[in-house]
Design a protein around this motif. Structure first.
Motif, PDB file in Angstrom:
ATOM      1  N   ARG A   4      13.829  42.872  -1.843  1.00  0.00           N
ATOM      2  CA  ARG A   4      13.686  42.001  -3.039  1.00  0.00           C
ATOM      3  C   ARG A   4      13.772  40.406  -2.728  1.00  0.00           C
ATOM      4  O   ARG A   4      14.543  39.903  -1.917  1.00  0.00           O
ATOM      5  N   GLY A   5      13.490  39.518  -3.574  1.00  0.00           N
ATOM      6  CA  GLY A   5      13.315  38.245  -3.574  1.00  0.00           C
ATOM      7  C   GLY A   5      12.280  37.786  -3.217  1.00  0.00           C
ATOM      8  O   GLY A   5      10.953  38.196  -3.708  1.00  0.00           O
ATOM      9  N   PHE A   6      12.049  36.592  -2.748  1.00  0.00           N
ATOM     10  CA  PHE A   6      10.785  35.790  -2.171  1.00  0.00           C
ATOM     11  C   PHE A   6      10.068  36.546  -1.213  1.00  0.00           C
ATOM     12  O   PHE A   6      10.394  36.934  -0.165  1.00  0.00           O
ATOM     13  N   LEU A   7       8.713  36.869  -1.579  1.00  0.00           N
ATOM     14  CA  LEU A   7       7.852  37.444  -0.801  1.00  0.00           C
ATOM     15  C   LEU A   7       6.631  36.415  -0.214  1.00  0.00           C
ATOM     16  O   LEU A   7       5.835  35.862  -0.959  1.00  0.00           O
ATOM     17  N   GLN A   8       6.943  36.288   1.022  1.00  0.00           N
ATOM     18  CA  GLN A   8       5.924  35.357   1.752  1.00  0.00           C
ATOM     19  C   GLN A   8       4.420  36.093   2.139  1.00  0.00           C
ATOM     20  O   GLN A   8       4.559  37.200   2.793  1.00  0.00           O
ATOM     21  N   VAL A   9       3.530  35.738   1.575  1.00  0.00           N
ATOM     22  CA  VAL A   9       2.203  36.427   1.804  1.00  0.00           C
ATOM     23  C   VAL A   9       1.101  35.420   2.620  1.00  0.00           C
ATOM     24  O   VAL A   9       0.957  34.679   1.956  1.00  0.00           O
ATOM     25  N   ALA A  10       1.045  36.020   3.759  1.00  0.00           N
ATOM     26  CA  ALA A  10       0.331  34.864   4.520  1.00  0.00           C
ATOM     27  C   ALA A  10      -0.490  35.926   5.453  1.00  0.00           C
ATOM     28  O   ALA A  10      -0.143  36.990   5.955  1.00  0.00           O
ATOM     29  N   PRO A  11      -1.847  35.325   5.970  1.00  0.00           N
ATOM     30  CA  PRO A  11      -2.506  36.450   7.153  1.00  0.00           C
ATOM     31  C   PRO A  11      -1.632  36.784   8.154  1.00  0.00           C
ATOM     32  O   PRO A  11      -0.976  35.829   8.664  1.00  0.00           O
ATOM     33  N   GLY A  12      -1.707  38.094   8.505  1.00  0.00           N
ATOM     34  CA  GLY A  12      -1.054  38.544   9.554  1.00  0.00           C
ATOM     35  C   GLY A  12       0.299  39.263   9.129  1.00  0.00           C
ATOM     36  O   GLY A  12       0.904  40.056   9.795  1.00  0.00           O
ATOM     37  N   ARG A  13       0.651  38.942   7.758  1.00  0.00           N
ATOM     38  CA  ARG A  13       1.778  39.589   7.227  1.00  0.00           C
ATOM     39  C   ARG A  13       1.548  41.281   7.196  1.00  0.00           C
ATOM     40  O   ARG A  13       0.402  41.559   6.866  1.00  0.00           O
ATOM     41  N   TRP A  22      -0.753  48.257   6.330  1.00  0.00           N
ATOM     42  CA  TRP A  22      -1.657  47.353   6.184  1.00  0.00           C
ATOM     43  C   TRP A  22      -1.200  45.902   6.811  1.00  0.00           C
ATOM     44  O   TRP A  22      -0.016  45.488   6.866  1.00  0.00           O
ATOM     45  N   THR A  23      -2.467  45.008   7.108  1.00  0.00           N
ATOM     46  CA  THR A  23      -2.311  43.598   7.437  1.00  0.00           C
ATOM     47  C   THR A  23      -2.720  42.786   6.517  1.00  0.00           C
ATOM     48  O   THR A  23      -4.122  42.982   5.980  1.00  0.00           O
ATOM     49  N   VAL A  24      -2.120  41.809   6.127  1.00  0.00           N
ATOM     50  CA  VAL A  24      -2.885  40.607   5.081  1.00  0.00           C
ATOM     51  C   VAL A  24      -3.848  40.093   6.148  1.00  0.00           C
ATOM     52  O   VAL A  24      -3.506  39.472   6.948  1.00  0.00           O
ATOM     53  N   GLU A  25      -5.033  40.183   5.778  1.00  0.00           N
ATOM     54  CA  GLU A  25      -6.219  39.616   6.442  1.00  0.00           C
ATOM     55  C   GLU A  25      -6.582  38.176   6.003  1.00  0.00           C
ATOM     56  O   GLU A  25      -6.819  37.068   6.949  1.00  0.00           O
ATOM     57  N   ASP A  26      -6.439  38.050   4.660  1.00  0.00           N
ATOM     58  CA  ASP A  26      -6.814  36.778   3.956  1.00  0.00           C
ATOM     59  C   ASP A  26      -6.210  36.565   2.798  1.00  0.00           C
ATOM     60  O   ASP A  26      -5.762  37.629   2.143  1.00  0.00           O
ATOM     61  N   VAL A  27      -6.131  35.314   2.311  1.00  0.00           N
ATOM     62  CA  VAL A  27      -5.454  34.871   1.088  1.00  0.00           C
ATOM     63  C   VAL A  27      -6.228  34.167   0.217  1.00  0.00           C
ATOM     64  O   VAL A  27      -6.715  33.046   0.650  1.00  0.00           O
ATOM     65  N   HIS A  28      -6.517  34.261  -1.227  1.00  0.00           N
ATOM     66  CA  HIS A  28      -7.455  33.563  -1.844  1.00  0.00           C
ATOM     67  C   HIS A  28      -6.497  32.941  -3.102  1.00  0.00           C
ATOM     68  O   HIS A  28      -5.798  33.767  -3.816  1.00  0.00           O
ATOM     69  N   GLY A  29      -6.718  31.593  -3.407  1.00  0.00           N
ATOM     70  CA  GLY A  29      -6.081  31.222  -4.624  1.00  0.00           C
ATOM     71  C   GLY A  29      -4.721  31.594  -4.799  1.00  0.00           C
ATOM     72  O   GLY A  29      -4.166  32.358  -5.546  1.00  0.00           O
ATOM     73  N   ALA A  46     -11.040  47.566   4.616  1.00  0.00           N
ATOM     74  CA  ALA A  46     -10.414  46.376   3.936  1.00  0.00           C
ATOM     75  C   ALA A  46     -10.307  46.647   2.446  1.00  0.00           C
ATOM     76  O   ALA A  46     -11.292  47.317   1.898  1.00  0.00           O
ATOM     77  N   GLU A  47      -9.617  46.163   1.590  1.00  0.00           N
ATOM     78  CA  GLU A  47      -9.388  46.166   0.259  1.00  0.00           C
ATOM     79  C   GLU A  47      -8.812  44.951  -0.329  1.00  0.00           C
ATOM     80  O   GLU A  47      -7.767  44.135   0.158  1.00  0.00           O
ATOM     81  N   THR A  48      -9.394  44.271  -1.555  1.00  0.00           N
ATOM     82  CA  THR A  48      -9.086  43.217  -1.977  1.00  0.00           C
ATOM     83  C   THR A  48      -8.126  43.476  -3.028  1.00  0.00           C
ATOM     84  O   THR A  48      -8.492  44.462  -4.118  1.00  0.00           O
ATOM     85  N   ARG A  49      -7.122  43.056  -3.256  1.00  0.00           N
ATOM     86  CA  ARG A  49      -6.035  43.086  -4.294  1.00  0.00           C
ATOM     87  C   ARG A  49      -5.413  41.875  -4.922  1.00  0.00           C
ATOM     88  O   ARG A  49      -5.471  40.993  -4.327  1.00  0.00           O
ATOM     89  N   SER A  50      -4.673  41.936  -6.031  1.00  0.00           N
ATOM     90  CA  SER A  50      -4.068  40.686  -6.506  1.00  0.00           C
ATOM     91  C   SER A  50      -2.740  40.670  -6.017  1.00  0.00           C
ATOM     92  O   SER A  50      -1.862  41.773  -5.795  1.00  0.00           O
ATOM     93  N   PHE A  51      -1.933  39.614  -6.180  1.00  0.00           N
ATOM     94  CA  PHE A  51      -0.519  39.435  -5.801  1.00  0.00           C
ATOM     95  C   PHE A  51       0.169  40.248  -6.774  1.00  0.00           C
ATOM     96  O   PHE A  51       1.108  40.785  -6.393  1.00  0.00           O
ATOM     97  N   ARG A  52      -0.230  40.222  -8.013  1.00  0.00           N
ATOM     98  CA  ARG A  52       0.449  40.831  -9.062  1.00  0.00           C
ATOM     99  C   ARG A  52       0.403  42.482  -8.773  1.00  0.00           C
ATOM    100  O   ARG A  52       1.620  43.030  -8.669  1.00  0.00           O
TER     101      ARG A  52
END
Length: 146
Positions: A4-13, A22-29, A46-52
């Motif tokens: 829990r806490g701060f989740l850093q989401v970046a490509p490669g995560r 799953w691997t985060v490939e890309d981050v938008h907005g 690949a699937e596109t999802r919201s941060f929420r």
């Protein structure tokens, strides 16, 4: 969620969702919960999802950054660029950008100093319309397009 806490989401995560890695490939907005990310599984799906969606996932587990011994390293992917688009795709992207800029600023090039002939059109004149009015006008205009 394991951490829990701060989740850093970046490509490669790397994350696990319902036991699937799953691997985060890309981050938008990257604007808080309204951003979107592209997740890719081991099979390349690949699937596109919201941060929420990701943050509220009931079975989100963060995976270690380093690969476990004996497992192949993830394939590095070259970032996508405009050069990857066909001429038709590039033209469509430019047209879409012009629509967004006109709704936001009143000008298809995004600034009064670069106004095209006939700009601003009455429905997009920033001196006579609000941003909301311009957005509604653009929605109606694009909906009426073939």
């Amino acid at each position: 969620m394991a951490a829990r806490g701060f989740l850093q989401v970046a490509p490669g995560r790397r994350v696990a969702l319902n036991g699937v890695e799953w691997t985060v490939e890309d981050v938008h907005g990257q604007h808080g919960q309204h951003g979107r990310l592209v997740l890719v599984d081991g099979g390349g799906h690949a699937e596109t999802r919201s941060f929420r969606w990701l943050i509220n996932h009931a079975d989100l587990r963060l995976l270690p950054e380093a690969e476990a011994p004996g497992r192949p390293a993830p394939v590095s992917r070259q970032p996508r660029t405009l050069a990857d688009l066909t001429e038709d795709q590039l033209e469509r992207a430019r047209l879409r950008a012009a629509h967004v800029l006109e709704a936001e600023t009143g000008f298809r090039e995004g600034h009064p100093a670069r106004a095209l002939p006939g700009e601003p059109r009455p429905a997009y004149d920033p001196d006579r319309t609000t941003l909301t009015q311009r957005r509604h006008a653009k929605a109606a205009e694009t909906k009426a397009m073939p």
